[in-house]
Motif scaffolding. Structure first.
Motif, mmCIF file in Angstrom:
data_model
loop_
_atom_site.group_PDB
_atom_site.id
_atom_site.type_symbol
_atom_site.label_atom_id
_atom_site.label_comp_id
_atom_site.label_asym_id
_atom_site.label_seq_id
_atom_site.Cartn_x
_atom_site.Cartn_y
_atom_site.Cartn_z
ATOM 1 N N GLU A 1 10.276 -0.480 0.430
ATOM 2 C CA GLU A 1 9.357 -0.381 -0.700
ATOM 3 C C GLU A 1 8.379 -1.556 -0.640
ATOM 4 O OE1 GLU A 1 9.787 1.932 -3.187
ATOM 5 O OE2 GLU A 1 9.157 1.000 -5.056
ATOM 6 N N SER B 1 4.999 -3.314 -2.988
ATOM 7 C CA SER B 1 4.549 -3.215 -4.370
ATOM 8 C C SER B 1 3.220 -2.489 -4.528
ATOM 9 C CB SER B 1 4.494 -4.599 -5.007
ATOM 10 O OG SER B 1 3.564 -5.410 -4.327
ATOM 11 N N LYS B 2 2.433 -2.416 -3.476
ATOM 12 C CA LYS B 2 1.121 -1.764 -3.617
ATOM 13 C C LYS B 2 1.160 -0.293 -3.202
ATOM 14 C CE LYS B 2 -1.718 -5.085 -4.914
ATOM 15 N NZ LYS B 2 -2.387 -4.977 -6.200
ATOM 16 N N TRP B 3 2.309 0.323 -3.287
ATOM 17 C CA TRP B 3 2.447 1.694 -2.794
ATOM 18 C C TRP B 3 1.495 2.652 -3.493
ATOM 19 C CZ3 TRP B 3 3.570 5.820 -5.933
ATOM 20 C CH2 TRP B 3 4.032 5.512 -7.215
ATOM 21 N N PHE B 4 1.180 2.378 -4.746
ATOM 22 C CA PHE B 4 0.400 3.334 -5.540
ATOM 23 C C PHE B 4 -1.086 3.299 -5.191
ATOM 24 C CE2 PHE B 4 -2.130 4.168 -9.394
ATOM 25 C CZ PHE B 4 -1.669 5.422 -9.739
ATOM 26 N N CYS C 1 -4.845 3.300 -4.008
ATOM 27 C CA CYS C 1 -5.657 4.167 -3.150
ATOM 28 C C CYS C 1 -5.943 3.457 -1.829
ATOM 29 C CB CYS C 1 -6.950 4.476 -3.903
ATOM 30 S SG CYS C 1 -8.292 5.109 -2.899
ATOM 31 N N ILE D 1 -6.135 -5.171 1.134
ATOM 32 C CA ILE D 1 -5.181 -5.433 0.059
ATOM 33 C C ILE D 1 -3.860 -4.727 0.343
ATOM 34 C CG2 ILE D 1 -4.692 -5.029 -2.378
ATOM 35 C CD1 ILE D 1 -7.664 -5.393 -2.937
ATOM 36 N N GLU E 1 3.216 -8.744 4.166
ATOM 37 C CA GLU E 1 3.972 -9.824 3.527
ATOM 38 C C GLU E 1 5.344 -9.359 3.051
ATOM 39 O OE1 GLU E 1 1.807 -11.551 0.327
ATOM 40 O OE2 GLU E 1 0.414 -12.573 1.672
ATOM 41 N N GLU E 2 5.380 -8.153 2.514
ATOM 42 C CA GLU E 2 6.622 -7.736 1.883
ATOM 43 C C GLU E 2 7.577 -7.034 2.832
ATOM 44 O OE1 GLU E 2 5.808 -5.668 -1.850
ATOM 45 O OE2 GLU E 2 4.036 -6.920 -2.094
ATOM 46 N N ARG F 1 13.516 -2.645 -9.927
ATOM 47 C CA ARG F 1 13.147 -2.983 -8.550
ATOM 48 C C ARG F 1 12.923 -4.485 -8.448
ATOM 49 N NH1 ARG F 1 8.186 -1.969 -5.979
ATOM 50 N NH2 ARG F 1 7.423 -0.718 -7.686
ATOM 51 N N PHE F 2 12.164 -5.012 -9.409
ATOM 52 C CA PHE F 2 11.994 -6.462 -9.480
ATOM 53 C C PHE F 2 12.972 -6.985 -10.534
ATOM 54 C CE2 PHE F 2 7.482 -4.986 -8.637
ATOM 55 C CZ PHE F 2 7.582 -5.169 -7.275
ATOM 56 N N GLU G 1 0.265 -2.563 -14.271
ATOM 57 C CA GLU G 1 1.035 -2.467 -13.033
ATOM 58 C C GLU G 1 1.654 -3.823 -12.736
ATOM 59 O OE1 GLU G 1 0.184 -0.188 -8.901
ATOM 60 O OE2 GLU G 1 -1.152 -1.841 -9.285
ATOM 61 N N THR H 1 3.147 -5.946 -9.463
ATOM 62 C CA THR H 1 3.333 -5.971 -8.015
ATOM 63 C C THR H 1 3.768 -7.384 -7.625
ATOM 64 O OG1 THR H 1 1.027 -6.545 -7.632
ATOM 65 C CG2 THR H 1 1.552 -4.213 -7.628
ATOM 66 N N LEU H 2 3.840 -7.620 -6.336
ATOM 67 C CA LEU H 2 4.178 -8.961 -5.864
ATOM 68 C C LEU H 2 2.940 -9.587 -5.262
ATOM 69 C CD1 LEU H 2 7.560 -8.632 -3.948
ATOM 70 C CD2 LEU H 2 7.189 -9.506 -6.256
ATOM 71 N N GLN I 1 5.071 -13.445 -3.102
ATOM 72 C CA GLN I 1 6.475 -13.384 -3.547
ATOM 73 C C GLN I 1 6.657 -13.689 -5.031
ATOM 74 O OE1 GLN I 1 8.745 -12.037 -1.589
ATOM 75 N NE2 GLN I 1 7.187 -11.865 -0.016
ATOM 76 N N CYS J 1 -10.092 8.927 -6.646
ATOM 77 C CA CYS J 1 -8.680 8.782 -6.293
ATOM 78 C C CYS J 1 -7.757 9.242 -7.423
ATOM 79 C CB CYS J 1 -8.366 7.339 -5.937
ATOM 80 S SG CYS J 1 -8.425 6.220 -7.349
ATOM 81 N N ARG K 1 -2.488 7.570 -14.643
ATOM 82 C CA ARG K 1 -1.820 6.575 -15.475
ATOM 83 C C ARG K 1 -2.361 6.446 -16.884
ATOM 84 N NH1 ARG K 1 -0.106 1.910 -11.155
ATOM 85 N NH2 ARG K 1 1.790 2.982 -10.514
#
Ligand SMILES: Cc1cc2nc3c(=O)[nH]c(=O)nc-3n(C[C@H](O)[C@H](O)[C@H](O)COP(=O)(O)OP(=O)(O)OC[C@H]3O[C@@H](n4cnc5c(N)ncnc54)[C@H](O)[C@@H]3O)c2cc1C
Ligand code: SF4
Ligand code: SF4
Ligand code: SF4
Lengths: 363, 349, 244
Positions: free
Chosen positions: A252, A254-257, A259, A280, A287-288, B129-130, B243, B245-246, B249, C87, C93
């Motif tokens: 997983e 974090s920027k999966w969503f 565009c 981005i 990194e992840e 998740r986090f 949202e 995110t990381l 880290q 998009c 959302r």
């Protein structure tokens, strides 16, 4: 951070028996059929039921697949349609590679505003009718087409004016309005067939696949344009679900969503935008996770991820993640030649390190 | 004299039971957990808004009033499996690990309460998740000296005290995407209260609240909000958390600063989700067993919201408290008393 | 528009405000489904890739349509709408399920119709032509290295040997091994699609930006019209017969 695909909770509170705001397009279609307003092109042959939003079951046809093509894939990533044929040949699934179909023209529409809804919906309905008259189940390779067809189905069902206009156009072609019972993307089919693919797979290939770590990215028009008719509910699971079933360790990020930056027109005339968005996403991936590959199901995203990694050197970044479609992964598992049968040599970001890691020869 | 069945031992059910008992009725209270006090006890609420009174000061006397009253029979760890008959002659099957009994009742009060909205459904917030994304209920437990962290606010990931904390309002409320378009009615005041508690304990910390509207309509709520800004320098940013995110880290949130018209990113150590109220499984189960109407969101529907707010769709079955929709404790206690009066008058006829 | 599809929020505003563009946009029936009031919460903006890089805001798109703010609408019509990446992150959302994406799409259509899209569509001719004459939107030939120098050295290598590579890949799959279009759709099929563009009024609209393209398509159609209409008539007769 790794995750089990089944842990991703994508449902909605509706599971608790609430009625608020449940949208059941299948029921609406049946009603229109009873009123004689539309015809429904029913699923032919065996199918598997998978859950979509609101706990509604979607029928995924397992045979007799009309292959509705993607112009982006055929032109630019031809290994993808080739892999789609390949995995069907291996599993003994009958399909129809029709030359009397046109592109959905939705890429053009979203990029340029050329065209209109009657045109877009008529093109959709003409393609649907082709599958119907040939006696096949309509299935879709391209995510732009998939999102567009979901939307056109919704608009045609909810709007009589549009329906009448489209019927008129179709009549001038000697065709009628037949809406497929299900609008199904090919990645949903591959997911529904995951057990069969695994069973038929070459054990050596599976061993190679088990060494891989991957992230997934889904096309925006797969799950955001119309967000209640994909397997799994709101958040898509099919690509990661298939891959993890075959042994890939899905990760997983974090920027999966976000565009991918394709933007329909941006990829053509405004690639600074595309590259910035890519940076981005890729940065988060690096990194992840720093995976072995990026798995995709969408023509536009596949192109964008594949083509814009090299140029990131200009901003001091070094990305090198092979971009693999779900069906290419399935084809590789089933023993396909990576170039001659899965077309991976059409990818611009080198796939060789991935194939080496999997222990697949390619020359 | 008829016996009254009360289902649910939260504030509402407790208040209703003791009021009825005081009026001379026999009461059977059925609670599915092995403790009384409902969500307040379950999540070890420490201090209550808006006065920052200890929750125990409010809830303990209500529990005692029930436990010490010989007219009230309490079944814990039990549930009502089936109900038959009509008002005022109901038969109910009460089940627990020790067995099953059938008793006769003249009226039934449903006070099954709510459940905290499960934020895993809103995957964009990364809850589950986090580790350092937590709910307001979890923070209640942490802030309680008798809780799992002995009253310290700690990051679940490493046990450190967070320095920068963001609170997201309206999680699972005012949101058609999750099927809950309604307002949770306590999130704003609870977050303000928690922010103050955190600042009081850790004056060096920075607390940011991301909100759309601060809905401070209760007694003393707006004053608490003023105090949070003036005395505690809590920062309220108008924009809904969009949202998580990381970034390097660290947790990074995205939102729009809607007053300045610009998208922002903000790195923080911990994010608290002001998760709203949803109809609980217990309420839905009770509705099914009793055959009473629910509204579209799963909460129980009164016969008439204005004229008969405590009557269900079925004669002889009454409803009260947070199973009807989001409600704070003060109002739950009023509801408990009101439903007792309604039951008493119905049994007289 | 049937009664039950009317959205009270947009309906009310419609009668009260706005200028020419506003009224044109409101005619698109998608707008009623795309606006359910706005909380001004900013979720859309925070998720919007276009807002991250441009002076563009999906919240503003929704707000200007709710308010009927013609000045802002004009600003968008004349340029900002082309920033949107389509998009649908905003729609996915938005807690009110609004869709700036669909509003922008309706606006793009109008921009084309009203001759405001020339600048935005400069460089788009090749694709428009391919759509209208081949029934595809992309062809291997279009991916020439000079058009995409930023795609790297491997792209150059690829485009020089794509013919052989495709031949190898698509052995036994008729119609797939072409380079001037994505697949070899039949002439009859292309004619059908051109007819759709003609009948739906979409072709006429293309004329506001690419008038020469309309001529090309019409010539193309006229060349084969007689032959194709015979086929279509056969099809019509068959459909009639099947109905009985
Ligand atoms: C994080 C948070 C903080 C809060 N802080 C405050 C505050 O500071 N001040 C304030 O005024 N309000 C506060 N509230 C609101 C408060 O929690 C509620 O008003 C109150 O708990 C509602 O009481 P209730 O008895 O109606 O429901 P509940 O507390 O939910 O009690 C219902 C009881 O019924 C039981 N039950 C459910 N179903 C069944 C069944 N089928 N059979 C048997 N038993 C069943 C449950 O186990 C439970 O014990 C807060 C809420 C939240 C979410
Ligand atoms: S009370 Fe506050 S946090 Fe809860 S839904 Fe209403 S506005 Fe949002
Ligand atoms: S569809 Fe357009 S407005 Fe909506 S989030 Fe994407 S880029 Fe922004
Ligand atoms: S997300 Fe929806 S409600 Fe929020 S500002 Fe955007 S359009 Fe308005």
């Amino acid at each position: 951070m790794s995750y089990e695909i089944n842990d991703v909770k994508t449902g909605i509170n509706h599971a608790k028996g609430m009625n608020y705001h449940v949208h059941d397009i299948r029921a609406e279609m049946k009603k229109l059929e009873e009123e004689g307003e539309i015809k429904i092109g029913r699923i032919i042959g065996p199918y598997k039921e998978e859950e979509v939003m609101y706990g509604i079951k979607k029928k995924i046809p397992l045979d007799m697949h009309y292959q509705h093509k993607s112009c982006g894939q055929c032109a630019n990533l031809p290994g993808v349609p080739r892999s789609n044929f390949y995995y069907r040949d291996k599993l003994g699934i009958k399909y129809y590679n029709d030359m009397q179909q046109t592109s959905c023209t939705a890429w053009n529409y979203h990029a340029s505003g050329l065209g209109n809804l009657v045109q877009l919906a008529s093109v959709a309905a003409r393609n649907w009718h082709r599958a119907y008259e040939e006696g096949y189940n309509f299935t879709i390779h391209c995510v732009t087409s998939f999102g567009n067809y979901l939307e056109m189905r919704h608009l045609l069902v909810s709007n009589k004016e549009l329906r009448d206009a489209v019927k008129k156009v179709l009549a001038s072609l000697g065709r009628e309005l037949v809406i497929p019972e299900e609008i199904v993307h090919d990645s949903e089919i591959a997911y529904a067939l995951r057990d069969k693919i695994f069973e038929a797979a070459d054990p050596k290939r599976i061993e190679g696949i088990k060494r891989l770590r991957a992230v997934e990215h889904y096309g925006c028009h797969f799950f955001k344009q119309v967000s209640d008719d994909i397997i799994g509910g709101k958040r898509p699971i099919v690509v990661g679900g298939l891959a993890s079933h075959l042994g890939v360790q899905m990760e997983e990020y974090s920027k999966w969503f976000m565009c991918c930056g394709f933007g329909f027109r941006h990829i053509l005339v405004n690639r600074e935008f595309t590259r910035s968005a890519q940076n981005i996403k890729l940065k988060a991936i690096k990194e992840e996770v720093d995976p072995d590959m990026i798995l995709v199901n969408c023509t536009g995203c596949g192109t964008t991820f594949d083509k814009t990694q090299w140029i990131q050197k200009a901003v001091g970044e070094d990305y090198h993640y092979p971009v693999i479609f779900y069906s290419q992964l399935a084809a590789l598992a089933l023993g396909a030649h990576p170039f001659k049968e899965a077309g991976l040599d059409f990818h611009v970001t080198p796939v060789e390190p991935l194939l080496d890691k999997m222990g697949i020869a390619y020359n | 004299m008829k016996t009254v069945l009360v289902i649910g031992g939260g504030v509402t059910g407790l208040k209703a039971s003791s009021e009825l008992a005081e009026m001379g009725y026999n009461v059977t209270l059925v609670e599915k957990e092995d403790y009384l006090g409902g969500q307040v006890a379950k999540h070890k609420y420490y201090k209550l808004a808006p006065d920052l009174r200890l929750a125990g000061e409010v809830i303990d006397p209500v529990i005692k009033a029930v436990e010490n009253n010989s007219n009230i029979k309490v079944y814990k760890h039990s549930h009502v499996a089936a109900v038959s008959g009509n008002a005022p002659e109901f038969k109910a099957k009460i089940k627990n690990s020790k067995g099953e009994s059938e008793e006769n009742f003249g009226a039934i009060v449903v006070a099954t309460g709510f459940e905290h909205f499960d934020p895993t459904v809103k995957q964009e917030y990364g809850y589950g998740r986090f580790k350092d994304v937590v709910t307001n209920a979890e923070v209640e437990e942490m802030l309680n000296p008798g809780g799992p962290t002995n009253g310290e606010l700690k990051r679940p990931s490493d046990g450190e005290t967070p320095k920068k904390i963001a609170i997201f309002q309206c999680v699972g409320s005012r949101d058609r995407q999750v099927g809950n378009p309604y307002c949770c009615r306590v999130g704003c005041v609870v977050s303000t209260k928690q922010a103050i508690e955190i600042k009081e304990k850790y004056p060096d910390s920075e607390v940011y609240v991301y909100y759309m509207d601060m809905r401070m309509f209760g007694r003393g709520w707006e004053e608490l909000y003023g105090k949070a800004m003036e005395e505690y320098e809590i920062i309220f940013t108008r924009g809904r958390g969009a949202e998580v995110t990381l970034k390097n880290q660290q947790l990074s949130l995205r939102a729009e600063e809607t007053i300045m018209d610009r998208p922002i990113q903000h790195s923080v150590d911990m994010i608290i989700l002001a998760a709203g109220m949803a109809a609980g499984e217990g309420t839905i189960e009770a509705a099914n067993v009793l055959g009473i109407k629910q509204n579209d969101y799963g909460f129980l529907e009164p016969k008439d919201d204005f004229v008969s707010p405590n009557e269900s769709s079925k004669p002889g079955i009454f409803i009260a408290g947070a199973d009807k929709g989001p409600m704070d404790i003060e109002n739950c206690i009023v509801e408990g008393a009101a439903v007792a009066a309604k039951v008493a008058s119905s049994l007289k006829n | 528009m049937s009664e039950e599809n009317k959205n009270p929020v947009t309906e009310k505003i419609e009668s009260a405000k706005g200028g020419h563009f506003y009224k044109e946009i409101m005619k698109d029936f998608r707008i009623k489904e795309s606006l359910h009031g706005c909380l001004n919460c900013g979720t859309c903006v925070a998720n919007c890739p276009a807002a991250a890089f441009y002076d563009y805001s999906p919240r503003e798109v929704c707000q200007m349509m709710i308010e009927g703010d013609e000045e802002t609408i004009e600003e968008y019509m004349k340029g900002k709408i082309w920033n949107c990446a389509q998009c649908y992150s905003c729609k996915y959302r938005c807690p009110k399920e609004n869709s700036a994406a669909d509003i922008v799409m309706a606006m793009r259509e109008i921009a084309v119709r009203e001759g405001l899209a020339e600048e935005a569509l400069a460089g788009y001719t090749r694709i428009a032509k391919l759509v209208l004459t081949r029934g595809n939107q992309l062809a291997p030939d279009m991916l020439s290295p000079d058009a995409f120098p930023d795609w790297g050295p491997r792209m150059i290598e690829l485009s020089s040997k794509k013919m052989e590579m495709r031949e190898e890949l698509f052995k036994g799959f008729p119609g797939m091994n072409v380079v001037d279009r994505a697949w070899a759709a039949e002439d009859y099929t292309i004619f059908e699609m051109q007819k759709i563009w003609e009948e739906s009024g979409a072709l006429e609209k293309v004329g506001t930006v690419f008038p020469f393209l309309v001529d090309i398509v019409q010539d193309d159609m006229d060349d084969k019209r007689d032959e194709m209409e015979v086929k279509i008539n056969e099809k019509k007769a068959k459909l009639e017969a099947s109905k009985k």
